[in-house]
Design an enzyme around this catalytic site. Structure first.
Site, PDB file in Angstrom:
ATOM      1  N   GLU A  86     -15.710  35.167  37.788  1.00 14.96           N
ATOM      2  CA  GLU A  86     -15.937  34.492  36.514  1.00 14.96           C
ATOM      3  C   GLU A  86     -14.792  33.516  36.252  1.00 14.96           C
ATOM      4  OE1 GLU A  86     -16.759  35.835  31.872  1.00 14.96           O
ATOM      5  OE2 GLU A  86     -15.482  37.073  33.154  1.00 14.96           O
ATOM      6  N   LYS A 186     -24.197  35.036  30.260  1.00 16.82           N
ATOM      7  CA  LYS A 186     -23.445  36.206  29.803  1.00 16.82           C
ATOM      8  C   LYS A 186     -23.815  36.577  28.373  1.00 16.82           C
ATOM      9  CE  LYS A 186     -18.667  37.972  29.514  1.00 16.82           C
ATOM     10  NZ  LYS A 186     -17.246  37.606  29.696  1.00 16.82           N
ATOM     11  N   CYS A 219     -18.554  40.567  33.861  1.00 15.71           N
ATOM     12  CA  CYS A 219     -17.347  41.063  33.202  1.00 15.71           C
ATOM     13  C   CYS A 219     -17.619  42.100  32.108  1.00 15.71           C
ATOM     14  CB  CYS A 219     -16.535  39.878  32.661  1.00 15.71           C
ATOM     15  SG  CYS A 219     -14.781  40.254  32.377  1.00 15.71           S
TER      16      CYS A 219
END
Length: 522
Positions: A86, A186, A219
């Site tokens: 990321e 995300k 993440c």
């Protein structure tokens, strides 16, 4: 003629062997070769300052030059898929307006087939996507990367930002032919004010000829039900690609520690690529299976790291540990059962209706009970009890959660260890409900140091850790000295308690914990 046919046969054989053996790597049946790259990204010296698109492309191009080198290196080692971290291409700490020149237009993967390398003319502002696509095509490798993307919207639309565009933290997956296979935006942003949250969580996955379907998320998503848990359970996924920019937080949320725990809990393979910035506490990548890991954690030096490993394909019909956990919780088998279906010695099991860790009446009074105390760990107020002596049985409770520990040290050292419990809403750097039972090494010899970040230990400890967890979503953490990983001997449900046991850790014990996520109470 016979000589020509023989020569042709030899050529075919050589081609076959070259396919099977690449740079000395033999690919076994039912296995695939994966690569992840921990990248030390070249960052903008002033990310809040506005720049032209050309300057943004120049900086991102320097990072993509490194990506290109690593894709070639991975392909030469036989890798069939590579994952990048990321924020690796553009960096971080942007404002909403300053990141705009770094954003590509990325059509959602549902909008139809597109090969950016071969069809670069279809959309504007796709230079980064094109280059990633060409890397995949040139090296005949599946490629997953993370970048910033933009999507125009009408200001009259609900949720459309005032500047007339959505900005997303986006993963892209390309096939070995360069085609864009899947995109993921995300969902759980971590103080990323430059980006928007999509209206609904993406359930993103793509198919491969060597390992079936791969799911992907990013993440902070790994700590939440949506989309990570939903994605895996709804679509029965066994392979996960995971770009991350994770800041390590000991003792419970080191990157490699939790990535391994997630792999173990869900019985999935995870290809996790973290960014490498030790001054920010960012390192920790790996290729994880439920029983073995290939990891990289380095807080001392700089530069990137390529990890390549051959791992087995997990069959789609293989049950997750969480499914097994729920079954054990509901059925409450009389005999000892574990998530690996391995029988346990009688001494590891506790008797029917017996509270684990309970000290018998005969043992009471033989030695002074250690005192309870409170200390902050991971910004939460844990209740602790210290480990005194060579061996013992301990119990500590908070709210509805009770933790029990049987332990024996191989050699008595002067290190202080404590058993801690927390059952409540975590509210710092994110809000989520945690049930945690943790055996940790303290930072010093005083109680106030318990919960501090510790990286080295010498004590080898045999232990059995139990807890009456209220959630089936339990992540087993086992971290040893030098931020290395170990695996439990046994774990599973018994008498409505979850247990984790280990006979002699491979190195000094830092953390042994049951980290439960009670998603419904978030």
């Amino acid at each position: 003629m016979a000589f020509t046919m023989m020569a042709l046969c030899w050529k075919l054989l050589i081609c076959f062997l070259f396919y099977q053996v690449v740079s000395g790597r033999v690919r076994r049946e039912g296995h695939y070769v994966a690569a992840v790259y921990e990248h030390e990204s070249i960052l903008s010296p002033n990310p809040a300052a506005p720049v032209e698109r050309r300057a943004a492309l120049e900086l991102m191009g320097r990072n993509l030059d490194i990506y290109e080198q690593q894709v070639l290196a991975a392909a030469r080692q036989g890798a069939q898929i590579i994952v990048f971290p990321e924020d690796g291409i553009h960096g971080f700490n942007f404002t909403r307006s300053s990141i705009y020149p770094y954003l590509d237009f990325v059509p959602h993967s549902h909008s139809g087939k597109w090969n950016p390398c071969r069809e670069s003319h279809l959309y504007n502002d796709t230079e980064v996507v094109q280059r990633l696509s060409c890397m995949a095509l040139k090296n005949k490798i599946f490629l997953v990367a993370n970048l910033g993307s933009k999507q125009p919207c009408e200001r009259s639309e609900p949720r459309c930002p005032s500047d007339g565009r959505f900005q997303f933290n986006t993963n892209v997956a390309f096939g070995a032919d360069g085609a864009l296979l899947a995109t993921y935006r995300k969902h759980n942003l971590y103080f990323e004010y430059a980006f928007d949250t999509p209206a609904e969580p993406d359930y993103a996955f793509f198919d491969t000829p060597f390992a079936g379907k791969f799911g992907m998320f990013t993440c902070f998503d790994i700590l939440f039900f949506e989309p990570a848990v939903s994605l895996i359970t709804q679509y029965n996924l066994k392979q996960i690609v995971y770009p991350t920019a994770w800041m390590n937080q000991l003792p419970l949320l080191s990157a490699v520690e939790f990535q391994q725990a997630f792999s173990t809990a869900f019985n999935v393979n995870i290809l996790a690529a973290n960014i490498h910035h030790p001054t920010l506490g960012m390192t920790g990548s790996g290729i994880y299976t439920p029983v073995k890991s290939f990891i990289y954690h380095n807080m001392e030096s700089y530069g990137g790291k390529l990890i390549v490993a051959e791992i087995p394909v997990i069959a789609a019909d293989y049950k997750t540990n969480l499914e097994s956990n729920e079954r054990f919780r509901v059925n409450l088998h009389d005999s000892c059962r574990t998530s690996t279906s391995t029988s346990l010695d009688d001494e590891v099991c506790f008797k029917e209706q017996e509270t684990p860790g309970r000290v018998s009446e005969k043992e009471k009074g033989k030695e002074q009970s250690p005192p309870f105390f409170y200390a902050e760990m991971m910004y939460d107020n844990f209740t602790f009890v210290p480990l005194w002596g060579e061996k013992g049985e301990l119990q500590v409770c908070a709210n509805s959660l009770c933790c029990y520990l049987n332990y024996q040290r191989a050699v008595l050292t002067d290190e202080l260890y404590a058993l801690g419990v927390f059952d409540g809403l975590h509210t710092v750097h994110g809000t989520y409900y945690v049930q945690a039972c943790a055996l940790v090494k303290c930072g010093g010899l005083s109680f106030s140091t318990c919960g501090q970040e510790v990286t080295d230990a010498t004590a080898l400890i045999d232990f059995q850790l139990w807890a009456n967890m209220s959630t089936p979503y339990i992540f087993p953490l086992l971290l040893t000295s030098g931020i290395t990983l170990d695996f439990a001997d046994h774990m599973g449900w018994k008498n409505n308690h979850y247990f984790l046991s280990k006979n002699r850790t491979s190195a000094g014990l830092l953390t042994a914990a049951l980290y439960g996520r009670w998603y419904e109470k978030d």
